[in-house]
Write a protein that holds these residues in place. Sequence first.
Motif, PDB file in Angstrom:
ATOM      1  N   GLY A 215      10.125 -16.076  -9.397  1.00  0.00           N
ATOM      2  CA  GLY A 215      11.290 -15.743  -8.570  1.00  0.00           C
ATOM      3  C   GLY A 215      11.179 -14.434  -7.829  1.00  0.00           C
ATOM      4  N   LEU A 216       9.932 -14.044  -7.491  1.00  0.00           N
ATOM      5  CA  LEU A 216       9.752 -12.786  -6.760  1.00  0.00           C
ATOM      6  C   LEU A 216       8.892 -13.015  -5.523  1.00  0.00           C
ATOM      7  CD1 LEU A 216      10.073  -9.593  -6.928  1.00  0.00           C
ATOM      8  CD2 LEU A 216       7.752  -9.614  -7.829  1.00  0.00           C
ATOM      9  N   PRO A 217       9.418 -12.747  -4.326  1.00  0.00           N
ATOM     10  CA  PRO A 217       8.533 -12.827  -3.147  1.00  0.00           C
ATOM     11  C   PRO A 217       7.426 -11.780  -3.314  1.00  0.00           C
ATOM     12  CG  PRO A 217      10.852 -12.646  -2.500  1.00  0.00           C
ATOM     13  CD  PRO A 217      10.784 -12.362  -3.974  1.00  0.00           C
ATOM     14  N   ILE A 218       6.193 -12.211  -3.207  1.00  0.00           N
ATOM     15  CA  ILE A 218       5.080 -11.318  -3.548  1.00  0.00           C
ATOM     16  C   ILE A 218       4.997 -10.101  -2.617  1.00  0.00           C
ATOM     17  CG2 ILE A 218       3.288 -12.538  -2.206  1.00  0.00           C
ATOM     18  CD1 ILE A 218       1.559 -12.019  -4.886  1.00  0.00           C
ATOM     19  N   VAL A 219       5.553 -10.223  -1.413  1.00  0.00           N
ATOM     20  CA  VAL A 219       5.514  -9.097  -0.469  1.00  0.00           C
ATOM     21  C   VAL A 219       6.382  -7.931  -0.926  1.00  0.00           C
ATOM     22  CG1 VAL A 219       4.986 -10.566   1.514  1.00  0.00           C
ATOM     23  CG2 VAL A 219       7.380 -10.057   0.966  1.00  0.00           C
ATOM     24  N   PHE A 220       7.166  -8.146  -1.991  1.00  0.00           N
ATOM     25  CA  PHE A 220       7.969  -7.059  -2.555  1.00  0.00           C
ATOM     26  C   PHE A 220       7.058  -5.877  -2.900  1.00  0.00           C
ATOM     27  CE2 PHE A 220      10.421  -5.180  -6.154  1.00  0.00           C
ATOM     28  CZ  PHE A 220      11.553  -4.855  -5.431  1.00  0.00           C
ATOM     29  N   LYS A 221       5.840  -6.188  -3.365  1.00  0.00           N
ATOM     30  CA  LYS A 221       4.861  -5.131  -3.644  1.00  0.00           C
ATOM     31  C   LYS A 221       4.180  -4.781  -2.329  1.00  0.00           C
ATOM     32  CE  LYS A 221       1.065  -4.168  -6.870  1.00  0.00           C
ATOM     33  NZ  LYS A 221       1.310  -2.740  -6.870  1.00  0.00           N
ATOM     34  N   ARG A 222       4.416  -3.576  -1.854  1.00  0.00           N
ATOM     35  CA  ARG A 222       3.922  -3.170  -0.537  1.00  0.00           C
ATOM     36  C   ARG A 222       2.472  -2.706  -0.615  1.00  0.00           C
ATOM     37  NH1 ARG A 222       8.935  -2.198   2.216  1.00  0.00           N
ATOM     38  NH2 ARG A 222       7.754  -2.003   4.130  1.00  0.00           N
ATOM     39  N   GLY A 223       1.786  -2.822   0.521  1.00  0.00           N
ATOM     40  CA  GLY A 223       0.435  -2.260   0.650  1.00  0.00           C
ATOM     41  C   GLY A 223      -0.672  -3.135   0.084  1.00  0.00           C
ATOM     42  N   THR A 224      -0.358  -4.331  -0.407  1.00  0.00           N
ATOM     43  CA  THR A 224      -1.424  -5.216  -0.887  1.00  0.00           C
ATOM     44  C   THR A 224      -1.984  -5.984   0.305  1.00  0.00           C
ATOM     45  OG1 THR A 224       0.044  -7.093  -1.229  1.00  0.00           O
ATOM     46  CG2 THR A 224      -0.184  -5.576  -3.075  1.00  0.00           C
ATOM     47  N   TYR A 225      -3.171  -6.580   0.136  1.00  0.00           N
ATOM     48  CA  TYR A 225      -3.721  -7.343   1.259  1.00  0.00           C
ATOM     49  C   TYR A 225      -2.823  -8.538   1.574  1.00  0.00           C
ATOM     50  CZ  TYR A 225      -5.508 -11.556  -1.036  1.00  0.00           C
ATOM     51  OH  TYR A 225      -5.602 -12.771  -1.667  1.00  0.00           O
ATOM     52  N   ILE A 226      -2.155  -9.043   0.543  1.00  0.00           N
ATOM     53  CA  ILE A 226      -1.279 -10.204   0.747  1.00  0.00           C
ATOM     54  C   ILE A 226      -0.062  -9.797   1.592  1.00  0.00           C
ATOM     55  CG2 ILE A 226       0.236 -11.862  -0.401  1.00  0.00           C
ATOM     56  CD1 ILE A 226      -1.705 -11.791  -2.798  1.00  0.00           C
ATOM     57  N   GLU A 227       0.549  -8.671   1.233  1.00  0.00           N
ATOM     58  CA  GLU A 227       1.744  -8.231   1.975  1.00  0.00           C
ATOM     59  C   GLU A 227       1.379  -7.904   3.424  1.00  0.00           C
ATOM     60  OE1 GLU A 227       4.375  -5.144   3.653  1.00  0.00           O
ATOM     61  OE2 GLU A 227       2.624  -4.504   2.531  1.00  0.00           O
ATOM     62  N   GLU A 228       0.237  -7.251   3.615  1.00  0.00           N
ATOM     63  CA  GLU A 228      -0.172  -6.886   4.979  1.00  0.00           C
ATOM     64  C   GLU A 228      -0.453  -8.130   5.810  1.00  0.00           C
ATOM     65  OE1 GLU A 228      -3.238  -4.042   4.244  1.00  0.00           O
ATOM     66  OE2 GLU A 228      -1.776  -2.502   3.672  1.00  0.00           O
ATOM     67  N   ASN A 229      -1.025  -9.139   5.177  1.00  0.00           N
ATOM     68  CA  ASN A 229      -1.319 -10.389   5.881  1.00  0.00           C
ATOM     69  C   ASN A 229      -0.021 -11.103   6.277  1.00  0.00           C
ATOM     70  OD1 ASN A 229      -2.984 -12.429   6.912  1.00  0.00           O
ATOM     71  ND2 ASN A 229      -2.816 -13.606   5.027  1.00  0.00           N
ATOM     72  N   TYR A 230       0.917 -11.231   5.330  1.00  0.00           N
ATOM     73  CA  TYR A 230       2.211 -11.857   5.666  1.00  0.00           C
ATOM     74  C   TYR A 230       2.873 -11.100   6.822  1.00  0.00           C
ATOM     75  CZ  TYR A 230       2.856 -15.300   1.895  1.00  0.00           C
ATOM     76  OH  TYR A 230       2.762 -16.398   1.080  1.00  0.00           O
ATOM     77  N   SER A 231       2.785  -9.784   6.764  1.00  0.00           N
ATOM     78  CA  SER A 231       3.443  -8.960   7.779  1.00  0.00           C
ATOM     79  C   SER A 231       2.853  -9.223   9.175  1.00  0.00           C
ATOM     80  CB  SER A 231       3.283  -7.495   7.378  1.00  0.00           C
ATOM     81  OG  SER A 231       4.008  -6.692   8.246  1.00  0.00           O
ATOM     82  N   ARG A 232       1.520  -9.329   9.242  1.00  0.00           N
ATOM     83  CA  ARG A 232       0.868  -9.605  10.540  1.00  0.00           C
ATOM     84  C   ARG A 232       1.255 -10.995  11.047  1.00  0.00           C
ATOM     85  NH1 ARG A 232      -3.561  -6.942   8.157  1.00  0.00           N
ATOM     86  NH2 ARG A 232      -4.329  -8.919   7.350  1.00  0.00           N
ATOM     87  N   ILE A 233       1.344 -11.950  10.132  1.00  0.00           N
ATOM     88  CA  ILE A 233       1.713 -13.313  10.530  1.00  0.00           C
ATOM     89  C   ILE A 233       3.137 -13.323  11.076  1.00  0.00           C
ATOM     90  CG2 ILE A 233       2.191 -15.632   9.612  1.00  0.00           C
ATOM     91  CD1 ILE A 233      -0.264 -15.215   7.745  1.00  0.00           C
ATOM     92  N   VAL A 234       4.029 -12.616  10.385  1.00  0.00           N
ATOM     93  CA  VAL A 234       5.424 -12.545  10.847  1.00  0.00           C
ATOM     94  C   VAL A 234       5.468 -11.914  12.249  1.00  0.00           C
ATOM     95  CG1 VAL A 234       7.632 -11.371  10.429  1.00  0.00           C
ATOM     96  CG2 VAL A 234       6.494 -12.601   8.570  1.00  0.00           C
ATOM     97  N   ASP A 235       4.667 -10.878  12.478  1.00  0.00           N
ATOM     98  CA  ASP A 235       4.616 -10.244  13.815  1.00  0.00           C
ATOM     99  C   ASP A 235       4.287 -11.284  14.883  1.00  0.00           C
ATOM    100  OD1 ASP A 235       5.137  -7.680  13.039  1.00  0.00           O
ATOM    101  OD2 ASP A 235       3.025  -7.124  12.820  1.00  0.00           O
ATOM    102  N   ARG A 236       3.299 -12.123  14.599  1.00  0.00           N
ATOM    103  CA  ARG A 236       2.879 -13.115  15.614  1.00  0.00           C
ATOM    104  C   ARG A 236       3.943 -14.188  15.809  1.00  0.00           C
ATOM    105  NH1 ARG A 236      -1.946 -13.433  12.364  1.00  0.00           N
ATOM    106  NH2 ARG A 236      -3.019 -11.477  12.766  1.00  0.00           N
ATOM    107  N   ILE A 237       4.701 -14.465  14.766  1.00  0.00           N
ATOM    108  CA  ILE A 237       5.742 -15.495  14.885  1.00  0.00           C
ATOM    109  C   ILE A 237       6.927 -15.002  15.701  1.00  0.00           C
ATOM    110  CG2 ILE A 237       7.479 -16.809  13.555  1.00  0.00           C
ATOM    111  CD1 ILE A 237       5.266 -17.037  11.351  1.00  0.00           C
ATOM    112  N   ILE A 238       7.308 -13.747  15.513  1.00  0.00           N
ATOM    113  CA  ILE A 238       8.539 -13.273  16.180  1.00  0.00           C
ATOM    114  C   ILE A 238       8.285 -12.665  17.547  1.00  0.00           C
ATOM    115  CG2 ILE A 238       9.781 -12.907  14.008  1.00  0.00           C
ATOM    116  CD1 ILE A 238       9.244  -9.902  14.321  1.00  0.00           C
ATOM    117  N   LYS A 239       7.032 -12.497  17.910  1.00  0.00           N
ATOM    118  CA  LYS A 239       6.781 -11.788  19.179  1.00  0.00           C
ATOM    119  C   LYS A 239       7.133 -12.637  20.415  1.00  0.00           C
ATOM    120  CE  LYS A 239       2.102 -12.645  20.645  1.00  0.00           C
ATOM    121  NZ  LYS A 239       0.882 -12.854  20.027  1.00  0.00           N
TER     122      LYS A 239
END
Length: 239
Positions: A215-239
């Motif tokens: 029950g925890l979105p993994i991006v809650f932990k900042r600075g991991t390769y997973i969080e950074e990857n999700y963040s870049r994907i979100v950037d491309r989706i909302i741009k």
Amino acid sequence: MNKVILIASGKGGTGKTVFTANAGAVLAQRGHKVALIDMDMGLRNLDLCLGLEDKVVYDVADVLTGLCRIKQALIRDKRFSCLYLIAAPPMGKTAEITPLHMKVLYDKLKKHFEYILIDSPSGINEILLAAAFGADTAVIITAPEYAAMRDADVLDSSLRESGVTNIKYVVNKVRGDLLSTGLVPGMNEIASKLRSDMAGAIQYDDNIHLAANYGLPIVFKRGTYIEENYSRIVDRIIK
Ligand SMILES: Nc1ncnc2c1ncn2[C@@H]1O[C@H](COP(=O)(O)OP(=O)(O)O)[C@@H](O)[C@H]1O
Ligand SMILES: [Mg+2]
């Protein structure tokens, strides 16, 4: 401008719900006001993925049938400043869901939320097409396997026929060890077969699975390769 983003896939189990939870959490961590709606009627699990299952009183069927106000069905995820969930109804509860119902709901939510993410049922059915009506963007979650790619392509056509023109896809559950064998389709092959643009690829990672299970979105932990990857994907989706 406030946006409705539909998360969909032809094939089941590609990772729509986990993606919805994490993309929503990324946006909320940036300070945006985000509502997540679980439209997987009868098979809800976005509430579990967010650890909010004990908080569900009203669901999206109650909202659409007028049993409660939208505000009563919005559950706040207190770990994030501005992340809210409207859960799907449990099995057996029905509601008439037309494209018009969804458009009215989106228009009301857009007055208060910058991003509204819709977790869809798998497949191409009436609920999905109703939820697609009025969506500004669709994200197709696929995987490096031929069945998921074919289903993604069929879904892409259906969404376009329904009037959704801004479509991106994400390749989820990518395993480097299998890719290197050449026995599963690689990113170039997937890109050549799908007509929309790729917003990114997400590795198959047990930590993503375990976090979702707890029950925890993994991006809650900042600075991991997973969080950074999700963040870049979100950037491309909302741009
Ligand atoms: N990138 C990933 N790595 C590992 N497991 C994943 C990943 N994405 C999703 N999963 C797991 O795959 C399963 C299906 O994901 P889910 O989001 O429920 O799919 P869907 O909503 O498309 O049916 C879940 O057990 C989930 O934890
Ligand atoms: Mg799901």
